[in-house]
Design an enzyme around this catalytic site. Structure first.
Site, PDB file in Angstrom:
ATOM      1  CD  GLN A 131       2.963  27.839  -5.774  1.00 32.65           C
ATOM      2  OE1 GLN A 131       3.093  28.188  -6.926  1.00 32.65           O
ATOM      3  NE2 GLN A 131       1.883  28.120  -5.067  1.00 32.65           N
ATOM      4  CG  ASP A 230       3.084  19.835  -8.378  1.00 35.77           C
ATOM      5  OD1 ASP A 230       2.367  20.415  -9.229  1.00 35.77           O
ATOM      6  OD2 ASP A 230       4.333  19.853  -8.424  1.00 35.77           O
ATOM      7  CB  CYS A 270       1.784  24.849  -6.879  1.00 27.58           C
ATOM      8  SG  CYS A 270       2.167  23.382  -7.858  1.00 27.58           S
TER       9      CYS A 270
END
Ligand code: CP
Ligand code: NVA
Length: 313
Positions: A131, A230, A270
């Site tokens: 990622q 995130d 992400c």
């Protein structure tokens, strides 16, 4: 044997080569059948859920001429107690690479040590390097338009990471930022400063102290080129959900927080996102939110990673 378990498993020069290859693979996708993994089978061993990682690897292996083999941990004997080492030894007799998503980071290290094929970390509780390479490539596409040096365009840029500053994405971004020559400021609750395990890894890699940690989100986003967040409840942390949501509420990326970064800053995540928690829907929808380019680029960057690993140099 070369593996990709953490960001620093490739040198800066190799990452520069990898980004250039990813750009070429992206530009030429579908123009001709790929051959880098011709006659090869790469296995995906997953102990956690996945949308992007699984699909981008399966499609990517296919596009490189190979055959993807998805193995849910509970469908193989690993889930019934066969050792990680024997699993690596046996699968190495059949397949040409292992792509592994699991909890304990030591598991990917043990697979790599015992097997004889390349191992790719597709997310552990500690790191998510596929990622981070993809994120950096996605930024660099904007900062180094056609013909520009993608890797060099990252140097000196600042990323602000808000929310769960002790999660795999935060850890990986700290390591990645140091590798790319970027500055990183983390803003999260007091108990979520980077771990001793991450500090030890940074020290081993020559990056000791290579981050700022603050409990003030506005301090972190000041002068930032990228605002990143995130989920607050990573896979495996579900039992802590109530406590985490309360502790992290001040770190939500709101329109006001995003506006406090540089005027041309990008928002990145992400995914999967939880709108209304770590980020507000208005920020996800902002024209400078590049979350779906990030998702797409998993395919191109991971094809480049597998191509370099398959060369066995
Ligand atoms: N970003 C990411 O790794 O997504 P998945 O969990 O869907 O693979
Ligand atoms: N930190 C998140 C990332 C998901 C891609 C998790 O581990 O669940």
């Amino acid at each position: 044997m070369k593996h990709f378990l953490k960001e620093t498993d490739f040198s800066p020069a190799q990452v520069a080569e990898l980004f250039a290859l990813a750009r070429e693979l992206k530009a030429t996708r579908g123009a001709a059948a790929g051959t880098a993994l011709k006659h090869q089978t790469w296995a995906l061993i997953f102990s956690k859920s996945s949308t992007r990682t699984r699909v981008s690897f399966e499609v990517g292996i296919h596009e490189l001429g190979g055959n993807p083999l998805f193995l849910s941990k509970n469908d193989i004997q690993l889930g019934r107690g066969e050792s990680v080492e024997d699993t690596a030894r046996v699968l190495s007799r059949f397949v040409h690479g292992l792509i592994v998503r699991t909890y304990d980071h030591a598991e990917v290290e043990r697979l790599a040590a015992a097997g004889t094929v390349p191992v790719i970390n597709a997310l552990t509780d500690f790191l998510h390097p596929c990622q981070i390479y993809t994120d950096a490539f996605t930024m660099a596409e904007r900062w180094a338009p056609a013909g520009g040096d993608l890797f060099a365009s990252l140097r000196g840029r600042k990323i602000a990471f808000l929310g769960d500053t002790a999660c795999n994405m935060a850890n990986s971004w700290v390591l990645g930022a140091n590798l790319f020559g970027m500055k990183i400021s983390l803003a999260g609750p007091a108990g979520f400063a980077p771990s001793a395990e991450l500090d030890a890894l940074l020290a081993r890699e020559g990056f000791a102290g290579g981050y700022d940690f603050t409990t003030d989100p506005l301090a972190a986003v000041k002068d930032a080129d990228v605002v990143y967040t995130d989920v607050w409840v990573s896979m495996g942390k579900e039992e802590e959900k109530r406590e985490r949501l309360a502790l992290m509420a001040p770190y939500s990326v709101t329109a006001e927080v995003f506006a406090a970064a540089k005027p041309d800053a990008y928002f990145m995540h992400c995914l999967p996102a939880h709108p209304g928690e770590e980020v507000q829907q208005a920020v996800l929808d902002n024209p400078r939110s590049i979350i779906f380019d990030q998702a797409e680029n998993r395919l191109h960057v991971q094809k480049a990673i597998m191509t370099l690993l398959a060369r066995r140099d």
